[in-house]
Design an enzyme around this catalytic site. Structure first.
Site, PDB file in Angstrom:
ATOM      1  N   CYS A   6       0.860  -1.190   0.000  1.00  0.00           N
ATOM      2  CA  CYS A   6       0.000   0.000   0.000  1.00  0.00           C
ATOM      3  C   CYS A   6       0.893   1.236   0.000  1.00  0.00           C
ATOM      4  O   CYS A   6       1.803   1.363   0.814  1.00  0.00           O
ATOM      5  CB  CYS A   6      -0.890  -0.023   1.246  1.00  0.00           C
ATOM      6  SG  CYS A   6      -1.648   1.561   1.620  1.00  0.00           S
ATOM      7  N   GLY A  94     -14.622   8.097  -6.576  1.00  0.00           N
ATOM      8  CA  GLY A  94     -13.316   8.252  -7.219  1.00  0.00           C
ATOM      9  C   GLY A  94     -12.152   7.924  -6.311  1.00  0.00           C
ATOM     10  O   GLY A  94     -11.033   8.406  -6.525  1.00  0.00           O
ATOM     11  N   THR A  96      -8.979   6.420  -5.097  1.00  0.00           N
ATOM     12  CA  THR A  96      -7.886   5.798  -5.866  1.00  0.00           C
ATOM     13  C   THR A  96      -6.870   5.108  -4.973  1.00  0.00           C
ATOM     14  O   THR A  96      -6.164   4.215  -5.424  1.00  0.00           O
ATOM     15  CB  THR A  96      -7.151   6.849  -6.733  1.00  0.00           C
ATOM     16  OG1 THR A  96      -6.655   7.885  -5.877  1.00  0.00           O
ATOM     17  CG2 THR A  96      -8.060   7.436  -7.790  1.00  0.00           C
ATOM     18  N   HIS A 101      -8.251   7.751   4.143  1.00  0.00           N
ATOM     19  CA  HIS A 101      -7.597   9.051   4.336  1.00  0.00           C
ATOM     20  C   HIS A 101      -8.634  10.159   4.350  1.00  0.00           C
ATOM     21  O   HIS A 101      -9.645  10.095   3.654  1.00  0.00           O
ATOM     22  CB  HIS A 101      -6.543   9.307   3.248  1.00  0.00           C
ATOM     23  CG  HIS A 101      -7.030   9.074   1.849  1.00  0.00           C
ATOM     24  ND1 HIS A 101      -7.123   7.812   1.298  1.00  0.00           N
ATOM     25  CD2 HIS A 101      -7.464   9.934   0.895  1.00  0.00           C
ATOM     26  CE1 HIS A 101      -7.596   7.921   0.065  1.00  0.00           C
ATOM     27  NE2 HIS A 101      -7.818   9.188  -0.204  1.00  0.00           N
TER      28      HIS A 101
HETATM   29  P1  AMP Z   1      -8.544   9.508  -3.242  1.00  0.00           P
HETATM   30  O1  AMP Z   1      -8.969   9.824  -4.652  1.00  0.00           O
HETATM   31  O2  AMP Z   1      -9.491  10.005  -2.198  1.00  0.00           O
HETATM   32  O3  AMP Z   1      -8.213   8.037  -3.080  1.00  0.00           O
HETATM   33  O4  AMP Z   1      -7.226  10.349  -3.008  1.00  0.00           O
HETATM   34  C1  AMP Z   1      -5.936   9.881  -3.129  1.00  0.00           C
HETATM   35  C2  AMP Z   1      -5.047  11.089  -3.083  1.00  0.00           C
HETATM   36  O5  AMP Z   1      -3.722  10.664  -2.856  1.00  0.00           O
HETATM   37  C3  AMP Z   1      -5.039  11.918  -4.370  1.00  0.00           C
HETATM   38  O6  AMP Z   1      -5.460  13.247  -4.072  1.00  0.00           O
HETATM   39  C4  AMP Z   1      -3.577  11.855  -4.821  1.00  0.00           C
HETATM   40  O7  AMP Z   1      -3.137  13.073  -5.378  1.00  0.00           O
HETATM   41  C5  AMP Z   1      -2.858  11.533  -3.522  1.00  0.00           C
HETATM   42  N1  AMP Z   1      -1.578  10.835  -3.665  1.00  0.00           N
HETATM   43  C6  AMP Z   1      -1.334   9.714  -4.387  1.00  0.00           C
HETATM   44  N2  AMP Z   1      -0.037   9.356  -4.258  1.00  0.00           N
HETATM   45  C7  AMP Z   1       0.530  10.256  -3.417  1.00  0.00           C
HETATM   46  C8  AMP Z   1       1.845  10.433  -2.903  1.00  0.00           C
HETATM   47  N3  AMP Z   1       2.862   9.593  -3.192  1.00  0.00           N
HETATM   48  N4  AMP Z   1       2.081  11.486  -2.073  1.00  0.00           N
HETATM   49  C9  AMP Z   1       1.085  12.340  -1.766  1.00  0.00           C
HETATM   50  N5  AMP Z   1      -0.170  12.227  -2.217  1.00  0.00           N
HETATM   51  C10 AMP Z   1      -0.454  11.207  -3.048  1.00  0.00           C
HETATM   52 ZN    ZN Z   2      -2.057   1.205   3.868  1.00  0.00          ZN
END
Ligand code: AMP
Ligand code: ZN
Length: 112
Positions: A6, A94, A96, A101
């Site tokens: 993860c 959405g 991802t 979080h």
């Molecule tokens: P969600 O769409 O709610 O799953 O948000 C995932 C968030 O994680 C997105 O806003 C991405 O820009 C952010 N994200 C993905 N990889 C990283 C990373 N390595 N460092 C910081 N933020 C990240």
């Molecule tokens: Zn995790």
């Protein structure tokens, strides 16, 4: 418990770099890599669970802890005039990254 595959668990372990703004024994807060507002932080628990809907009594204690800490962390990081707190739950929202979080968005007047 953290997961081996993860991306957010790897960030907690320091295996992937991040712009950390806060850390304690239960939670970790860092800057979103693709900010959707002037301030865009992600608050994660040091416990891997995928979805908001994976909540149980133990996890809700952790989430309660995080929600208690977030106001001060937001204030300390440029959101003294307010912020938006978002959880994307599942596909239609959405989501991802499948490690629960909280998005903290602020630092400016946000459009709805
Ligand atoms: P969600 O769409 O709610 O799953 O948000 C995932 C968030 O994680 C997105 O806003 C991405 O820009 C952010 N994200 C993905 N990889 C990283 C990373 N390595 N460092 C910081 N933020 C990240
Ligand atoms: Zn995790």
């Amino acid at each position: 418990m953290l997961s081996d595959n993860c991306i957010f668990c790897k960030i907690i372990k320091g295996e992937i770099p991040s712009a950390k703004v806060y850390e304690d024994e239960k939670m970790f807060v860092f800057k979103d890599i693709e900010p959707k507002a002037k301030v865009h932080l992600l608050a994660i628990a040091k416990d891997h669970f995928k979805l908001f809907s994976d909540m149980d009594d133990n996890r809700s204690e952790t989430v309660k802890y995080m929600l208690t800490k977030i106001p001060q962390i937001a204030k300390d990081n440029g959101c003294e005039n307010g912020y938006r707190l978002i959880v994307n739950q599942g596909e239609d929202a959405g989501q991802t990254v499948f490690h629960l979080h909280f998005h903290i968005l602020g630092g400016e007047n946000l459009p709805w």
